[in-house]
Design an enzyme around this catalytic site. Sequence first.
Site, PDB file in Angstrom:
ATOM      1  N   ARG A 102     -42.643 -41.303 -28.753  1.00 35.78           N
ATOM      2  CA  ARG A 102     -43.263 -40.572 -29.902  1.00 35.78           C
ATOM      3  C   ARG A 102     -43.815 -41.704 -31.054  1.00 35.78           C
ATOM      4  NH1 ARG A 102     -39.444 -37.255 -34.185  1.00 35.78           N
ATOM      5  NH2 ARG A 102     -39.205 -39.436 -35.164  1.00 35.78           N
ATOM      6  N   CYS A 104     -45.372 -41.523 -35.076  1.00 37.86           N
ATOM      7  CA  CYS A 104     -45.496 -40.594 -36.237  1.00 37.86           C
ATOM      8  C   CYS A 104     -46.319 -41.252 -37.151  1.00 37.86           C
ATOM      9  CB  CYS A 104     -44.064 -40.252 -36.792  1.00 37.86           C
ATOM     10  SG  CYS A 104     -44.258 -39.301 -38.173  1.00 37.86           S
TER      11      CYS A 104
END
Length: 124
Positions: A102, A104
């Site tokens: 991930r 962000c």
Amino acid sequence: MKKIIASPLAPKAVGPYSQAVETDGALYVSGQLPIDGATGKMAEGIEAQTRQSLANLGHILAEAGYGFNNVVKTTVLLQHISDFAAMNAVYAEHFTSEMPARICFEVAALPMGALVEIDAVAAK
């Protein structure tokens, strides 16, 4: 060969893109805003918006025969990086083992004043 995926439960694409595209055993899901597909409305607050973005992602994954366990990569866009912990708590409800990679980012603005947008890549 690519296959276009569209779930009637997730909000329709608001531009010249698909909700998702499947090709060669991988599913690429476009960024999901926190819009309720049935009402067209956006919830208030980062927790509710994260939950709705992930629900939309889940609808699209299911439409293509995938689940959250198939997700290998996500991108999370936040209006305010200060919402990271609250978003992360809701995110952790959906990804409980073998977490996807991930990234962000805090962004200057998201469509329709959203606080969060989440995309994904899934593989079988």
